[in-house]
Enzyme design. Structure first.
Site, PDB file in Angstrom:
ATOM      1  N   GLY A 129       2.607   2.488  -0.524  1.00  0.00           N
ATOM      2  CA  GLY A 129       2.785   1.497   0.517  1.00  0.00           C
ATOM      3  C   GLY A 129       1.789   0.371   0.368  1.00  0.00           C
ATOM      4  O   GLY A 129       0.734   0.544  -0.257  1.00  0.00           O
ATOM      5  N   GLN A 158      -3.340  -6.667   2.769  1.00  0.00           N
ATOM      6  CA  GLN A 158      -3.948  -6.110   1.556  1.00  0.00           C
ATOM      7  C   GLN A 158      -3.821  -7.038   0.347  1.00  0.00           C
ATOM      8  O   GLN A 158      -4.485  -6.828  -0.668  1.00  0.00           O
ATOM      9  CB  GLN A 158      -3.321  -4.757   1.209  1.00  0.00           C
ATOM     10  CG  GLN A 158      -3.684  -3.666   2.203  1.00  0.00           C
ATOM     11  CD  GLN A 158      -3.123  -2.336   1.761  1.00  0.00           C
ATOM     12  OE1 GLN A 158      -1.965  -2.031   2.027  1.00  0.00           O
ATOM     13  NE2 GLN A 158      -3.922  -1.557   1.054  1.00  0.00           N
ATOM     14  N   CYS A 215      -6.179   4.839   0.183  1.00  0.00           N
ATOM     15  CA  CYS A 215      -5.750   3.453   0.407  1.00  0.00           C
ATOM     16  C   CYS A 215      -6.099   2.616  -0.818  1.00  0.00           C
ATOM     17  O   CYS A 215      -7.211   2.713  -1.331  1.00  0.00           O
ATOM     18  CB  CYS A 215      -6.460   2.909   1.647  1.00  0.00           C
ATOM     19  SG  CYS A 215      -6.019   1.211   2.033  1.00  0.00           S
ATOM     20  N   LEU A 216      -5.160   1.791  -1.247  1.00  0.00           N
ATOM     21  CA  LEU A 216      -5.402   0.940  -2.422  1.00  0.00           C
ATOM     22  C   LEU A 216      -6.561  -0.027  -2.174  1.00  0.00           C
ATOM     23  O   LEU A 216      -7.200  -0.480  -3.123  1.00  0.00           O
ATOM     24  CB  LEU A 216      -4.136   0.143  -2.773  1.00  0.00           C
ATOM     25  CG  LEU A 216      -2.944   0.970  -3.280  1.00  0.00           C
ATOM     26  CD1 LEU A 216      -1.731   0.073  -3.461  1.00  0.00           C
ATOM     27  CD2 LEU A 216      -3.276   1.705  -4.575  1.00  0.00           C
ATOM     28  N   HIS A 226       0.227   4.342   8.470  1.00  0.00           N
ATOM     29  CA  HIS A 226      -0.897   3.780   7.704  1.00  0.00           C
ATOM     30  C   HIS A 226      -0.699   2.270   7.474  1.00  0.00           C
ATOM     31  O   HIS A 226      -1.619   1.474   7.699  1.00  0.00           O
ATOM     32  CB  HIS A 226      -1.007   4.531   6.368  1.00  0.00           C
ATOM     33  CG  HIS A 226      -2.092   4.048   5.454  1.00  0.00           C
ATOM     34  ND1 HIS A 226      -3.143   4.850   5.048  1.00  0.00           N
ATOM     35  CD2 HIS A 226      -2.278   2.857   4.833  1.00  0.00           C
ATOM     36  CE1 HIS A 226      -3.935   4.147   4.244  1.00  0.00           C
ATOM     37  NE2 HIS A 226      -3.430   2.933   4.079  1.00  0.00           N
ATOM     38  N   GLU A 227       0.505   1.892   7.059  1.00  0.00           N
ATOM     39  CA  GLU A 227       0.748   0.476   6.741  1.00  0.00           C
ATOM     40  C   GLU A 227       0.805  -0.383   7.998  1.00  0.00           C
ATOM     41  O   GLU A 227       0.301  -1.505   8.000  1.00  0.00           O
ATOM     42  CB  GLU A 227       2.039   0.319   5.925  1.00  0.00           C
ATOM     43  CG  GLU A 227       2.068   1.051   4.589  1.00  0.00           C
ATOM     44  CD  GLU A 227       0.836   0.849   3.722  1.00  0.00           C
ATOM     45  OE1 GLU A 227       0.185  -0.215   3.808  1.00  0.00           O
ATOM     46  OE2 GLU A 227       0.491   1.775   2.955  1.00  0.00           O
ATOM     47  N   HIS A 246      -2.561  -1.300   9.150  1.00  0.00           N
ATOM     48  CA  HIS A 246      -3.155  -2.421   8.401  1.00  0.00           C
ATOM     49  C   HIS A 246      -2.875  -3.764   9.064  1.00  0.00           C
ATOM     50  O   HIS A 246      -3.691  -4.686   8.970  1.00  0.00           O
ATOM     51  CB  HIS A 246      -2.574  -2.480   6.975  1.00  0.00           C
ATOM     52  CG  HIS A 246      -3.319  -1.659   5.960  1.00  0.00           C
ATOM     53  ND1 HIS A 246      -4.643  -1.900   5.650  1.00  0.00           N
ATOM     54  CD2 HIS A 246      -2.933  -0.642   5.165  1.00  0.00           C
ATOM     55  CE1 HIS A 246      -5.027  -1.042   4.697  1.00  0.00           C
ATOM     56  NE2 HIS A 246      -4.015  -0.260   4.392  1.00  0.00           N
TER      57      HIS A 246
END
Ligand code: ZN
Length: 153
Positions: A47, A52, A89-90, A131-132, A135
């Site tokens: 995701g 991000q 997380c990226l 999670h997304e 963000h």
């Protein structure tokens, strides 16, 4: 399509800012969606949210292995149950930790054509949706991590 630079926690303040709703789905938003999908795949993620890649708009892409999901202005409208599992997380490379999330969520959003859609996710998809969408409000998984479970890896 292009791969965009992924913002990194501790370095890019944009990750802590609140994203604005998309008012009009124009060429730039479509390009953003394409680039985000490519960037997510290149980074081997499940995701990615627009902040991000440094864009404060409410746009999310997810692929938990069941095909690409594109969400514009997503909102969780129902949540039930509970699951506890490891998350990473990226934007926070090198750490993972356990987070408690709903087992099932229903999300309303717009697709790239501007049509209203509703998706229901359970398990990993529910986790990715939560999670997304977090963000988009500047919330990171480390804010919700179960104390003592944050580890390297
Ligand atoms: Zn993340």
């Amino acid at each position: 399509m292009a791969i965009r630079r992924i913002m990194i926690y501790g370095k890019d303040d944009v990750l802590r800012k609140k994203a604005k709703p998309v008012a009009k789905i124009d060429e730039r938003i479509l390009e953003l969606l394409d680039d985000m999908a490519e960037t997510m795949r290149h980074a081997d993620g499940v995701g990615l949210a627009a902040p991000q890649v440094g864009i404060l708009r409410r746009v999310v892409v997810i692929d938990v292995g069941e095909g690409l999901i594109e969400l514009i202005n997503p909102e969780i409208v129902e949540a039930s149950g509970q699951q506890r599992g490891a998350e990473g997380c990226l934007s926070i490379p090198g750490v993972r930790g356990e987070v408690i999330r709903p087992e099932r969520v229903k999300v309303k959003a717009l697709n790239r054509k501007g049509e209203s859609i509703e998706i229901t996710g359970t398990g990993l998809l529910a986790r990715a949706l939560c999670h997304e969408i977090d963000h988009l409000d500047g919330i990171l998984f480390i804010d919700k991590v179960v104390p003592g479970t944050l580890v390297e890896g």
